[in-house]
Design an enzyme around this catalytic site. Sequence first.
Site, PDB file in Angstrom:
ATOM      1  N   CYS A 135      28.053  71.929 -43.842  1.00  0.00           N
ATOM      2  CA  CYS A 135      28.524  71.863 -45.233  1.00  0.00           C
ATOM      3  C   CYS A 135      28.735  70.380 -45.533  1.00  0.00           C
ATOM      4  O   CYS A 135      29.359  69.674 -44.754  1.00  0.00           O
ATOM      5  CB  CYS A 135      29.831  72.652 -45.346  1.00  0.00           C
ATOM      6  SG  CYS A 135      30.878  72.215 -46.732  1.00  0.00           S
ATOM      7  N   CYS A 191      30.575  69.611 -53.068  1.00  0.00           N
ATOM      8  CA  CYS A 191      30.342  70.500 -54.215  1.00  0.00           C
ATOM      9  C   CYS A 191      31.637  71.035 -54.823  1.00  0.00           C
ATOM     10  O   CYS A 191      31.649  71.430 -55.988  1.00  0.00           O
ATOM     11  CB  CYS A 191      29.458  71.670 -53.799  1.00  0.00           C
ATOM     12  SG  CYS A 191      28.307  71.263 -52.495  1.00  0.00           S
ATOM     13  N   THR A 239      38.119  71.481 -48.291  1.00  0.00           N
ATOM     14  CA  THR A 239      36.862  71.052 -47.681  1.00  0.00           C
ATOM     15  C   THR A 239      36.645  69.545 -47.816  1.00  0.00           C
ATOM     16  O   THR A 239      36.690  69.008 -48.924  1.00  0.00           O
ATOM     17  CB  THR A 239      35.703  71.826 -48.353  1.00  0.00           C
ATOM     18  OG1 THR A 239      35.914  73.212 -48.107  1.00  0.00           O
ATOM     19  CG2 THR A 239      34.359  71.412 -47.806  1.00  0.00           C
ATOM     20  N   GLU A 269      37.876  70.865 -42.762  1.00  0.00           N
ATOM     21  CA  GLU A 269      38.796  71.328 -43.795  1.00  0.00           C
ATOM     22  C   GLU A 269      40.177  70.778 -43.454  1.00  0.00           C
ATOM     23  O   GLU A 269      40.463  70.526 -42.283  1.00  0.00           O
ATOM     24  CB  GLU A 269      38.886  72.861 -43.815  1.00  0.00           C
ATOM     25  CG  GLU A 269      37.966  73.528 -44.818  1.00  0.00           C
ATOM     26  CD  GLU A 269      36.508  73.545 -44.392  1.00  0.00           C
ATOM     27  OE1 GLU A 269      36.255  73.545 -43.178  1.00  0.00           O
ATOM     28  OE2 GLU A 269      35.627  73.545 -45.258  1.00  0.00           O
ATOM     29  N   HIS A 285      31.270  78.038 -57.686  1.00  0.00           N
ATOM     30  CA  HIS A 285      31.128  77.769 -56.247  1.00  0.00           C
ATOM     31  C   HIS A 285      30.359  78.896 -55.546  1.00  0.00           C
ATOM     32  O   HIS A 285      29.614  78.641 -54.599  1.00  0.00           O
ATOM     33  CB  HIS A 285      32.485  77.517 -55.585  1.00  0.00           C
ATOM     34  CG  HIS A 285      32.341  76.634 -54.379  1.00  0.00           C
ATOM     35  ND1 HIS A 285      31.922  75.328 -54.463  1.00  0.00           N
ATOM     36  CD2 HIS A 285      32.480  76.884 -53.059  1.00  0.00           C
ATOM     37  CE1 HIS A 285      31.825  74.809 -53.245  1.00  0.00           C
ATOM     38  NE2 HIS A 285      32.160  75.748 -52.372  1.00  0.00           N
ATOM     39  N   TYR A 305      26.598  78.690 -53.038  1.00  0.00           N
ATOM     40  CA  TYR A 305      26.372  79.202 -51.685  1.00  0.00           C
ATOM     41  C   TYR A 305      24.949  79.721 -51.498  1.00  0.00           C
ATOM     42  O   TYR A 305      24.441  79.764 -50.376  1.00  0.00           O
ATOM     43  CB  TYR A 305      27.371  80.341 -51.383  1.00  0.00           C
ATOM     44  CG  TYR A 305      28.704  79.856 -50.867  1.00  0.00           C
ATOM     45  CD1 TYR A 305      29.296  78.712 -51.375  1.00  0.00           C
ATOM     46  CD2 TYR A 305      29.386  80.550 -49.883  1.00  0.00           C
ATOM     47  CE1 TYR A 305      30.525  78.280 -50.907  1.00  0.00           C
ATOM     48  CE2 TYR A 305      30.614  80.120 -49.405  1.00  0.00           C
ATOM     49  CZ  TYR A 305      31.173  78.991 -49.925  1.00  0.00           C
ATOM     50  OH  TYR A 305      32.388  78.564 -49.448  1.00  0.00           O
ATOM     51  N   CYS A 344      23.256  76.296 -50.241  1.00  0.00           N
ATOM     52  CA  CYS A 344      23.617  75.675 -48.953  1.00  0.00           C
ATOM     53  C   CYS A 344      23.494  76.651 -47.794  1.00  0.00           C
ATOM     54  O   CYS A 344      23.045  76.268 -46.709  1.00  0.00           O
ATOM     55  CB  CYS A 344      25.001  75.055 -49.020  1.00  0.00           C
ATOM     56  SG  CYS A 344      26.355  76.234 -49.176  1.00  0.00           S
ATOM     57  N   GLU A 384      33.389  79.964 -43.560  1.00  0.00           N
ATOM     58  CA  GLU A 384      33.246  79.605 -44.976  1.00  0.00           C
ATOM     59  C   GLU A 384      32.455  80.678 -45.723  1.00  0.00           C
ATOM     60  O   GLU A 384      32.754  81.004 -46.871  1.00  0.00           O
ATOM     61  CB  GLU A 384      32.450  78.293 -45.054  1.00  0.00           C
ATOM     62  CG  GLU A 384      33.044  77.226 -45.927  1.00  0.00           C
ATOM     63  CD  GLU A 384      32.254  75.933 -45.786  1.00  0.00           C
ATOM     64  OE1 GLU A 384      31.011  75.973 -45.719  1.00  0.00           O
ATOM     65  OE2 GLU A 384      32.894  74.874 -45.730  1.00  0.00           O
TER      66      GLU A 384
HETATM   67 FE1  SF4 Z   1      29.941  73.237 -48.544  1.00  0.00          FE
HETATM   68 FE2  SF4 Z   1      28.171  74.875 -49.621  1.00  0.00          FE
HETATM   69 FE3  SF4 Z   1      30.621  74.673 -50.685  1.00  0.00          FE
HETATM   70 FE4  SF4 Z   1      28.840  72.680 -50.895  1.00  0.00          FE
HETATM   71  S1  SF4 Z   1      28.658  74.760 -51.797  1.00  0.00           S
HETATM   72  S2  SF4 Z   1      31.008  72.470 -50.373  1.00  0.00           S
HETATM   73  S3  SF4 Z   1      27.791  72.767 -48.934  1.00  0.00           S
HETATM   74  S4  SF4 Z   1      30.125  75.489 -48.670  1.00  0.00           S
END
Ligand code: SF4
Length: 527
Positions: free
Chosen positions: A122, A126, A213, A278, A313, A317, A320, A465
């Site tokens: 990660c 974001c 994060t 985190e 958010h 996902y 990523c 996560e």
């Molecule tokens: Fe991490 Fe994915 Fe969240 Fe971006 S969207 S902070 S890469 S878990």
Amino acid sequence: MTRTFSFIILNFKNFKHERVIMTVRTGEQYLESIRNRSKVEIYVMGKEVKDVTTHPFLRPSVMSFKATFDAAWQEDTKELGRAWSPFIEEEINRFNHIHRSPEDLAAKVKLLRKLSHKTGACFQRCVGWDSLNTLNIVSNMMAAKGKREMRDRFVEYLKFVQKRDLALAGAMTDAKGVRNLKPSQQPNKNAYLRITEVTKDGIYVSGAKANITGVAATEEMVVLPTRAMGPEDKDYAVAFALPTDTEGVKIVVGRQLNDSRRMEQGEIDALPYFYNHEGLVIFDNVFVPMNRVFLAGDWEYTGTLVEIFSAYHRQGYGGCKAGLGDVIIGASADLAKQIGVEKASHVQDKLTEMIFLTETMYSAGIAASLNAVKLCEGCWWVNPMHANVTKHLVAKFPAQIAQLSIDIAGGIVGTAPSEWDLKNPKLREYISKYLQGVEDYTAEDRLRMVRLIENVSMGVAFQIESVHGAGSPAAQRIMFSRLYDLNYSQEVAKSLAGRKSELKFTSKAEPWRESQSESEARESGLK
Ligand code: SF4
């Protein structure tokens, strides 16, 4: 579009980042800015860390964050990594961009997939990005209802961030205490971050934000409420932004799988190049200047804010986690070759299943983007149903992908000798002989790939996560039930079964209700 640098120092009140302004910084410039911060208070395993760029636990996380800056300069990601900001009329790093179209939202998902290929982790930036987009919409709603000063403060802050290409954390989840009690009912009054004092210059806050994060690698934190609140909770309805090295802020970095391996400073076992972290962020009577306060007692906006943020958010996902799926698929296929089973039908079948699971997550993220919802002029929000479906798939599929990869790779994922055994002159020859499969590959090739599977497929980013990041699976199920109009589909069924039905076909293809955020935007006259 041309590359843009500005060499002006802005006069933003309480500005701590006294540096030359650059709207698209390089990774090296980012590293330079977070090296040796004087007031920052960060702890790893009980010890205070001053330089996060060299600490063996945090450096891989910093390098993942850095990848978001490098993306704006590397040929293969430059186009995705940059965007045009109408707020400062300059080209900026996309990670600080306000989405202005469904294509912008799809570019986010694509960029996240590509960055997972470069980090296997990660990359943490974001959450701050989603926080900016959330506040952009909510501050427009507040302005439409007469709270113009909140909108003005937010726009000034956004320009400040975009001009400096700052690295932001989004800090939302509170400590929460007793889960079935509201913030104001908690025995610990600070179980949710709260305003303890208001002065003419600003507010004081105390409490903590958990699971934040990448926070130790950031320059600023954007703090948001974590749940919908009522009038009795107004002291807890608070949103603001602060430099990460503000006095009274303490960051306690959480432990992770294989973290002490990173302290060994090897190069194989801990995957020391990129990772994520985190942290628990403690606010001990911290002062926030008024020009950085975006919500203060405005409990009426908390439900909408949480709905908007979580959908943003959850959509991300799809990018990523699909990218991490690609890493694990590739590692599994390579390992299958190394031991000569790549043509076995059951191996092919497992790889095909992993591709299906990965592409399903990605498809949902892209659907959430291209079926986006416009909530105000220049404000594009993701499709809330698709975004919640994306995250729910992500809560389930990574565990299946990891299981399939272990199935292909073999028990060695949990039993391989350490890199230190491989490097021991007394053992090297034996380990090289007994870990090798097909002659084209060495034992070290195999060990490296096994460690990649171990660290990525079972690490925080892909397992923990995926389940709890951006809200628990139960939170997404609540959203499906709210958004899906069961009455409408029952009327469809009744009419097709020849029973008496009240059905009036709507123009929409989907039996979906309006979300709280859409109705708030409509009622505010924004939509
Ligand atoms: Fe991490 Fe994915 Fe969240 Fe971006 S969207 S902070 S890469 S878990």
